[in-house]
Design a protein around this motif. Structure first.
Motif, PDB file in Angstrom:
ATOM      1  N   VAL A  78      31.265  45.789  32.851  1.00 55.82           N
ATOM      2  CA  VAL A  78      32.245  46.783  33.289  1.00 55.82           C
ATOM      3  C   VAL A  78      33.603  46.452  32.671  1.00 55.82           C
ATOM      4  N   PRO A  79      34.054  47.254  31.697  1.00 54.22           N
ATOM      5  CA  PRO A  79      35.375  46.999  31.116  1.00 54.22           C
ATOM      6  C   PRO A  79      36.462  47.294  32.141  1.00 54.22           C
ATOM      7  N   ARG A  80      37.579  46.618  31.985  1.00 53.81           N
ATOM      8  CA  ARG A  80      38.679  46.809  32.924  1.00 53.81           C
ATOM      9  C   ARG A  80      40.007  46.591  32.216  1.00 53.81           C
ATOM     10  N   GLY A  81      40.965  47.483  32.505  1.00 53.02           N
ATOM     11  CA  GLY A  81      42.315  47.311  31.983  1.00 53.02           C
ATOM     12  C   GLY A  81      43.183  46.735  33.092  1.00 53.02           C
ATOM     13  N   ALA A  82      44.087  47.584  33.613  1.00 49.69           N
ATOM     14  CA  ALA A  82      44.969  47.120  34.685  1.00 49.69           C
ATOM     15  C   ALA A  82      44.393  47.406  36.069  1.00 49.69           C
ATOM     16  N   GLY A  83      43.289  48.136  36.103  1.00 51.91           N
ATOM     17  CA  GLY A  83      42.693  48.444  37.396  1.00 51.91           C
ATOM     18  C   GLY A  83      43.470  49.470  38.201  1.00 51.91           C
ATOM     19  N   THR A  84      44.195  50.355  37.535  1.00 55.63           N
ATOM     20  CA  THR A  84      44.913  51.411  38.270  1.00 55.63           C
ATOM     21  C   THR A  84      44.095  52.705  38.368  1.00 55.63           C
ATOM     22  N   GLY A  85      42.913  52.712  37.763  1.00 50.46           N
ATOM     23  CA  GLY A  85      42.078  53.907  37.765  1.00 50.46           C
ATOM     24  C   GLY A  85      41.838  54.411  39.183  1.00 50.46           C
ATOM     25  N   LEU A  86      41.698  55.732  39.329  1.00 48.58           N
ATOM     26  CA  LEU A  86      41.589  56.316  40.667  1.00 48.58           C
ATOM     27  C   LEU A  86      40.205  56.874  40.966  1.00 48.58           C
ATOM     28  N   SER A 144      51.876  58.713  35.563  1.00 45.04           N
ATOM     29  CA  SER A 144      52.833  58.185  36.546  1.00 45.04           C
ATOM     30  C   SER A 144      52.670  56.682  36.712  1.00 45.04           C
ATOM     31  N   SER A 145      51.496  56.175  36.360  1.00 50.53           N
ATOM     32  CA  SER A 145      51.212  54.745  36.496  1.00 50.53           C
ATOM     33  C   SER A 145      51.606  53.976  35.244  1.00 50.53           C
ATOM     34  N   GLN A 146      52.453  54.568  34.408  1.00 47.81           N
ATOM     35  CA  GLN A 146      52.661  54.014  33.065  1.00 47.81           C
ATOM     36  C   GLN A 146      53.266  52.613  33.022  1.00 47.81           C
ATOM     37  N   CYS A 149      49.482  50.779  33.842  1.00 50.06           N
ATOM     38  CA  CYS A 149      48.182  51.046  33.235  1.00 50.06           C
ATOM     39  C   CYS A 149      48.165  50.684  31.754  1.00 50.06           C
ATOM     40  N   THR A 150      46.988  50.356  31.245  1.00 50.00           N
ATOM     41  CA  THR A 150      46.870  49.899  29.861  1.00 50.00           C
ATOM     42  C   THR A 150      46.438  51.033  28.946  1.00 50.00           C
ATOM     43  N   ILE A 151      46.715  50.851  27.666  1.00 47.68           N
ATOM     44  CA  ILE A 151      46.318  51.873  26.702  1.00 47.68           C
ATOM     45  C   ILE A 151      44.789  51.943  26.614  1.00 47.68           C
ATOM     46  N   GLY A 153      42.725  51.555  29.098  1.00 49.07           N
ATOM     47  CA  GLY A 153      42.343  52.390  30.235  1.00 49.07           C
ATOM     48  C   GLY A 153      42.672  53.853  29.965  1.00 49.07           C
ATOM     49  N   ASN A 154      43.813  54.117  29.343  1.00 45.11           N
ATOM     50  CA  ASN A 154      44.210  55.489  28.995  1.00 45.11           C
ATOM     51  C   ASN A 154      43.184  56.131  28.061  1.00 45.11           C
ATOM     52  N   VAL A 155      42.752  55.352  27.070  1.00 45.94           N
ATOM     53  CA  VAL A 155      41.750  55.871  26.132  1.00 45.94           C
ATOM     54  C   VAL A 155      40.459  56.169  26.888  1.00 45.94           C
ATOM     55  N   ASN A 158      41.142  59.273  29.001  1.00 45.29           N
ATOM     56  CA  ASN A 158      41.878  60.390  28.391  1.00 45.29           C
ATOM     57  C   ASN A 158      43.027  60.811  29.307  1.00 45.29           C
ATOM     58  N   SER A 159      43.851  59.849  29.646  1.00 43.81           N
ATOM     59  CA  SER A 159      44.902  60.065  30.634  1.00 43.81           C
ATOM     60  C   SER A 159      45.961  61.052  30.165  1.00 43.81           C
ATOM     61  N   GLY A 160      46.564  61.683  31.155  1.00 36.51           N
ATOM     62  CA  GLY A 160      47.640  62.630  30.884  1.00 36.51           C
ATOM     63  C   GLY A 160      48.881  62.232  31.649  1.00 36.51           C
TER      64      GLY A 160
HETATM   65  C1  LIG Z   1      50.104  55.575  41.329  1.00 42.03           C
HETATM   66  C2  LIG Z   1      49.171  56.051  40.262  1.00 42.03           C
HETATM   67  C3  LIG Z   1      49.547  57.127  39.475  1.00 42.03           C
HETATM   68  C4  LIG Z   1      48.703  57.588  38.471  1.00 42.03           C
HETATM   69  N1  LIG Z   1      49.113  58.632  37.704  1.00 42.03           N
HETATM   70  C5  LIG Z   1      48.324  59.076  36.705  1.00 42.03           C
HETATM   71  C6  LIG Z   1      48.738  60.158  35.894  1.00 42.03           C
HETATM   72  O1  LIG Z   1      49.824  60.695  36.036  1.00 42.03           O
HETATM   73  N2  LIG Z   1      47.897  60.584  34.919  1.00 42.03           N
HETATM   74  C7  LIG Z   1      46.692  59.991  34.714  1.00 42.03           C
HETATM   75  O2  LIG Z   1      45.981  60.414  33.806  1.00 42.03           O
HETATM   76  N3  LIG Z   1      46.273  58.959  35.470  1.00 42.03           N
HETATM   77  C8  LIG Z   1      47.046  58.484  36.455  1.00 42.03           C
HETATM   78  N4  LIG Z   1      46.618  57.438  37.234  1.00 42.03           N
HETATM   79  C9  LIG Z   1      45.271  56.859  37.004  1.00 42.03           C
HETATM   80  C10 LIG Z   1      45.220  55.625  36.105  1.00 42.03           C
HETATM   81  O3  LIG Z   1      46.470  54.979  36.049  1.00 42.03           O
HETATM   82  C11 LIG Z   1      44.766  55.974  34.692  1.00 42.03           C
HETATM   83  O4  LIG Z   1      43.427  56.405  34.748  1.00 42.03           O
HETATM   84  C12 LIG Z   1      44.863  54.793  33.705  1.00 42.03           C
HETATM   85  O5  LIG Z   1      44.543  55.247  32.397  1.00 42.03           O
HETATM   86  C13 LIG Z   1      43.944  53.638  33.996  1.00 42.03           C
HETATM   87  O6  LIG Z   1      44.332  52.549  33.167  1.00 42.03           O
HETATM   88  P1  LIG Z   1      43.949  51.048  33.576  1.00 42.03           P
HETATM   89  O7  LIG Z   1      44.399  50.149  32.486  1.00 42.03           O
HETATM   90  O8  LIG Z   1      44.457  50.724  34.904  1.00 42.03           O
HETATM   91  O9  LIG Z   1      42.376  51.138  33.557  1.00 42.03           O
HETATM   92  P2  LIG Z   1      41.258  50.637  34.652  1.00 42.03           P
HETATM   93  O10 LIG Z   1      41.575  51.235  35.945  1.00 42.03           O
HETATM   94  O11 LIG Z   1      41.260  49.157  34.567  1.00 42.03           O
HETATM   95  O12 LIG Z   1      40.011  51.228  34.021  1.00 42.03           O
HETATM   96  C14 LIG Z   1      39.808  52.619  33.980  1.00 42.03           C
HETATM   97  C15 LIG Z   1      38.506  52.939  33.226  1.00 42.03           C
HETATM   98  O13 LIG Z   1      38.659  52.574  31.868  1.00 42.03           O
HETATM   99  C16 LIG Z   1      37.673  51.646  31.459  1.00 42.03           C
HETATM  100  N5  LIG Z   1      38.356  50.750  30.530  1.00 42.03           N
HETATM  101  C17 LIG Z   1      39.509  50.063  30.728  1.00 42.03           C
HETATM  102  N6  LIG Z   1      39.854  49.405  29.631  1.00 42.03           N
HETATM  103  C18 LIG Z   1      38.906  49.660  28.694  1.00 42.03           C
HETATM  104  C19 LIG Z   1      38.702  49.262  27.346  1.00 42.03           C
HETATM  105  N7  LIG Z   1      39.553  48.466  26.706  1.00 42.03           N
HETATM  106  N8  LIG Z   1      37.605  49.717  26.690  1.00 42.03           N
HETATM  107  C20 LIG Z   1      36.738  50.535  27.309  1.00 42.03           C
HETATM  108  N9  LIG Z   1      36.882  50.938  28.576  1.00 42.03           N
HETATM  109  C21 LIG Z   1      37.960  50.514  29.260  1.00 42.03           C
HETATM  110  C22 LIG Z   1      37.169  51.042  32.742  1.00 42.03           C
HETATM  111  O14 LIG Z   1      35.836  50.621  32.635  1.00 42.03           O
HETATM  112  C23 LIG Z   1      37.293  52.181  33.715  1.00 42.03           C
HETATM  113  O15 LIG Z   1      36.184  53.009  33.620  1.00 42.03           O
HETATM  114  C24 LIG Z   1      47.437  56.959  38.257  1.00 42.03           C
HETATM  115  C25 LIG Z   1      47.084  55.871  39.050  1.00 42.03           C
HETATM  116  C26 LIG Z   1      47.925  55.411  40.036  1.00 42.03           C
HETATM  117  C27 LIG Z   1      47.497  54.235  40.837  1.00 42.03           C
END
Ligand SMILES: Cc1cc2nc3c(=O)[nH]c(=O)nc-3n(C[C@H](O)[C@H](O)[C@H](O)COP(=O)(O)OP(=O)(O)OC[C@H]3O[C@@H](n4cnc5c(N)ncnc54)[C@H](O)[C@@H]3O)c2cc1C
Lengths: 494, 354
Positions: A78-86, A144-146, A149-151, A153-155, A158-160
């Motif tokens: 299970v890949p993980r970035g910052a763990g902010t995913g919802l 909003s989590s910028q 959250c990691t790039i 995770g964004n990829v 497909n975060s917006g």
């Molecule tokens: C307060 C708050 C506000 C938010 N606002 C927004 C918003 O405005 N717009 C929006 O789009 N999202 C928003 N989010 C959701 C979240 O922040 C995004 O989905 C973000 O892209 C997740 O990044 P992360 O690094 O935390 O990834 P994680 O939560 O760690 O992982 C998310 C997913 O990505 C996968 N993943 C992570 N890193 C990799 C990698 N390197 N390679 C392959 N897979 C990977 C994981 O397996 C998981 O499925 C918000 C979340 C919070 C808590």
């Protein structure tokens, strides 16, 4: 809440851990329960699971070593970035290894002439814009989590963000990725030259929720910072009017840099927290931003004002300076934490609908508040038709959690009925896996499984998430038809 | 199911059963493009028409056989457009437009075709019909198969319907022309790219850089003053960009000499090449070359600049697209095998072995 992962594996813990220690430096492997605890959930904290181990590779070779090892031993990853995913995308698998990319957080290069940055997956979204700022550039998608959250995770998601209507989502702003397939094979997808040859596997990888590969490097496009930006804040005494105003702005040929809507419950929660000066009497407020040169902005703001006035705005304010503009947005961006302050728990939904149904949807959600006896605040990326209803509940009160889930599920299903989607930016993950059976036909789901088979035939990357198994939909369908919309909100739906 | 689709399903299922290739074709405007087409001709024009268009939703949905011109006319009527300005090259259809994945001059500002694909309806090798994506701006449920189909040259299946995001036409467009050497032009476009200027297209050929500005009145007027050069008559500007998009400029007319498309990263200098006519687009990232140089040398040139080359027209009709690295080609083969196990859709059109 509970999530039953139906992808079962049998893994021998001891040999796996021993092998991971052999492949990686000691400090890159965690296997004690107390060390694993911080990784038991992502931003959807209602779902928890402990993995067998967490690995924190520091470079691509180590990622490859981990993937090869897990692949050989048949271990879920299970890949993980910052763990902010919802959506529980980074929720561990009980028989698996969490591959955290958090330590790969270097900006490898930034080329202002080419307007691009090459970054490791663990780089935070905002860190890219900060690094680009001295060159008059920034990375446009701004979740909003910028801050956190990691790039990578964004990829994967497909975060917006609030500026996506004009500047696009992650998929529109990433030029290439390096991705490691489940068996450890590295591939480079996309490129800095336009129109890469072959199938667009880059597009396929973006939004694939960690199911197709582990992203180890991302090349992003940078955008020139507009010299000027202003935001109009408009109040409406009726949510339908606000919804119509959104459509009218688009109809007038205007694509604002941001077009957001908040209902009364949302502004009431945010205002004491941020003091943004929101109109607390309004049934809904709209924030419409214009950016560009000073002349462009002046021209566009005037046009936006006219449209809003014609569509029944009861009051209008235009940000007078940068501070005020940021303040108007601060309220919007703080909506989630603000709700967190007034309610012990909240459940954030993420459906999208055609804009024209915004008003209708809000009316439907109001009715659901009564049906489930729970409050809900609404913030919308109105320009994109992306809803974020925030359902408030108290997990300590028996039944509330289940009602919140049923409430959320009904919103998503309604989104599909309106011709929309169950998720606009947060992903399917573990959370919305059953609603996938509502949005897609069995044949379409089969095509998704075909993609998965092509890239990860052993099914080891993030198993049980994103795409429901045949079996899962059959069960959900049976339950669904049976209970349908009949109000048994106290019964768990997942 | 519509009668056409029932008939099509029978054809597809029969082709799969017999493992015979189908050569998917709309208006035939891109017959020249890609690896040679093989298989039995399959005309997609029986399934046509715009099935949904709501200007305020910024979405249009059309069947594969709809003439691109018909679609663009419908959008123009409501002051909207396909912002990626796909070339028609004659009687293009919507399905062929998606499959070829080509974008025109405005790509420099608006982005490529695939950025505007919101949803598709597809018939697979078993004749099953499925929908991906949808008619909304944002949808991250499931893999992005719609974008995967953009530029796929029809090898994964029969695209039945496409939903595109559309944009309002700019309020004002002005074109201007500057006399600049290739090096000077490349420096200029790289500099402009870094500034918030409303430049929607650039093209350099034979010592002249033509620039199109698109946006709000005031912004375009100011930018025109900043950039300098000679302002073209509106009609002349429009004709120039249309002729560039449709490859009707004199540059493209030159008979039998092969036409290459070289894609390079931004801020790439002039390529070290003498024996070629050159036209630069997309701020220098797309370069058209008319040259008799051996394919090997052209590809090397592109690769050394960090890009890739496509044999766009003419020459020997083989090895059209840049060869793929082995693991990436392996993924292509696996995807093809999953979507079209009997290899019936446009066999060999993208790469010979697919
Ligand atoms: C307060 C708050 C506000 C938010 N606002 C927004 C918003 O405005 N717009 C929006 O789009 N999202 C928003 N989010 C959701 C979240 O922040 C995004 O989905 C973000 O892209 C997740 O990044 P992360 O690094 O935390 O990834 P994680 O939560 O760690 O992982 C998310 C997913 O990505 C996968 N993943 C992570 N890193 C990799 C990698 N390197 N390679 C392959 N897979 C990977 C994981 O397996 C998981 O499925 C918000 C979340 C919070 C808590």
């Amino acid at each position: 809440m509970s999530f039953i992962n139906d992808a079962a594996f049998e893994v021998d813990r001891e040999p796996l851990i021993a092998e991971l220690y052999r492949r990686l430096p000691r400090h890159c492997v965690l296997s004690d329960v107390e060390d694993l605890r911080p990784y038991e959930c992502d931003g959807l904290s209602a779902y928890c699971e402990l993995p067998l181990a967490v690995v924190l590779p520091e470079n691509e070779e180590q990622v490859i070593a981990v993937l090869r090892t897990c692949h050989r031993l048949g271990v879920p990853m299970v890949p993980r970035g910052a763990g902010t995913g919802l959506s529980g995308g980074a929720l561990p698998h009980a028989q698996g290894v969490v591959v955290s990319l958090a330590r790969m957080k270097d900006i490898l290069s930034l080329d202002p002439e080419q307007r691009l940055a090459v970054v490791q997956p663990g780089v935070r979204n905002l860190a890219i814009s900060e690094a680009a700022a001295p060159h008059g550039l920034y990375y446009a998608p701004d979740p909003s989590s910028q801050i956190a959250c990691t790039i990578g995770g964004n990829v994967a998601e497909n975060s917006g963000g609030v500026h996506c209507l004009k500047y696009g989502l992650t998929v529109h702003n990433v030029l290439s990725v390096r991705m490691i397939l489940a068996d450890g094979t590295p591939v480079a997808l996309g490129g800095t030259a336009p129109e890469s040859p072959g199938l667009d596997l880059l597009a396929l990888s973006i939004g694939s929720e960690g199911l197709l590969g582990v992203v180890t490097e991302v090349t992003v496009n940078l955008t020139p910072t507009p010299p000027c930006a202003q935001v109009v804040m408009a109040s409406f005494d009726d949510v339908n009017k606000a919804g119509n105003a959104v459509a009218a702005i688009i109809a007038a040929g205007i694509i604002p840099a941001g077009l957001e809507m908040m209902d009364k419950a949302a502004t009431a929660a945010v205002e004491p927290f941020v003091n943004a000066g929101y109109d607390l009497e309004a049934a809904a407020i709209l924030l419409a931003e214009s950016d560009g040169t000073e002349e462009e902005v002046a021209e566009e703001i005037a046009r936006i004002r006219t449209v809003l006035e014609e569509n029944g705005a009861t009051s209008l304010k235009v940000s007078g300076n940068e501070q005020e503009r940021l303040l108007y947005w601060a309220g919007r961006k703080a909506a989630f934490p603000a709700i967190g302050r007034i309610s012990p728990d909240y459940y954030c939904m993420d459906g999208t609908i055609p804009r024209k149904h915004l008003g209708e949807m809000l009316t439907a959600i109001n009715a659901m508040e009564e049906k489930y006896n729970l409050r809900c605040a609404n913030v919308f990326h109105a320009g994109d038709g992306n809803l974020h209803p925030l359902i408030m509940f108290d997990a300590n009160k028996p039944g509330e959690l289940e009602r919140a889930e049923a409430f959320g599920a009904e919103i998503l299903e309604r989104s599909v009925q309106f011709g929309g989607s169950i998720t606009g930016e947060h992903g399917v993950g573990a959370e919305k896996i059953d609603q996938m059976c509502v949005q897609y036909s069995e044949d379409a789901l089969d095509a998704f499984r075909a993609v998965k088979n092509a890239l990860d035939p052993a099914g080891l990357l993030n198993p049980g998430k994103g795409i429901p198994s045949l079996h899962r939909c059959a069960e959900y369908g049976a339950m669904h038809v049976h209970k349908g919309n009949v109000p048994f909100p106290e019964l768990p739906r997942f | 199911m519509e009668a056409v689709l029932t008939r099509w399903r029978e054809i597809v299922q029969a082709a799969s059963a017999n493992r015979t290739g189908l050569r998917l074709r709309g208006g035939g405007s891109k017959d020249f493009y890609g690896e040679p087409a093989t298989g039995e001709l399959f005309d997609t024009r029986d399934y046509r028409g715009i099935v949904g268009y709501e200007p305020t939703e910024l979405v249009v949905t059309a069947r594969c056989g709809t003439p691109l011109a018909e679609l663009e006319a419908a959008l123009a009527e409501r002051g909207q457009m396909l912002a990626f300005e796909p070339p028609g090259f004659g009687d293009a259809t919507v399905g062929g437009c998606l499959a070829a994945g080509l974008s025109g001059p405005r790509r420099a500002q608006a982005g490529p075709l695939r950025d505007f694909v919101l949803g598709t309806r597809l018939m697979d090798g078993r004749g099953r019909i499925m929908e991906f994506g949808g008619q909304v701006m944002k949808n991250v449920a499931g893999y992005d198969i719609s974008r995967l189909l953009a530029g796929s040259m029809g090898i994964l299946g029969l695209v039945l319907e496409v939903s595109f995001k559309v944009l309002p036409r700019p309020i004002r467009e002005t074109s201007l022309r500057l006399s600049l050497s290739q090096e000077e032009a490349l420096t200029a476009v790289t500099r402009w790219r870094r500034q918030p200027l409303p430049v929607s297209a650039t093209a350099w050929e034979g010592g002249e850089l033509t620039v199109r500005l698109s946006g709000a009145e005031a912004a375009v007027a100011t930018a025109a003053r900043t950039l300098g050069g000679t302002i073209l008559e509106d009609r002349e500007g429009e004709r120039f960009w249309r002729d560039l998009r449709e490859q009707q400029l004199a540059f493209f007319g030159n008979g039998d000499v092969p036409l290459w498309r070289i894609s390079v990263p931004a801020n790439t200098g002039a390529l070290p090449i003498e024996a070629a006519d050159i036209l630069l687009e997309w701020h220098g990232t797309q370069r058209w070359l008319r040259t008799d140089m051996p394919a090997r040398e052209v590809r090397l040139l592109a690769r050394e600049a960090g890009g890739h080359a496509t044999l766009f027209r003419g020459g020997e009709r083989a090895d059209i697209f840049e060869p793929l690295p082995e693991p990436v080609m392996a993924l292509h083969q696996r995807l093809k095998a999953q979507f079209d196990p009997d290899g019936i859709f446009n066999p060999g059109r993208l790469y010979r072995d697919l």
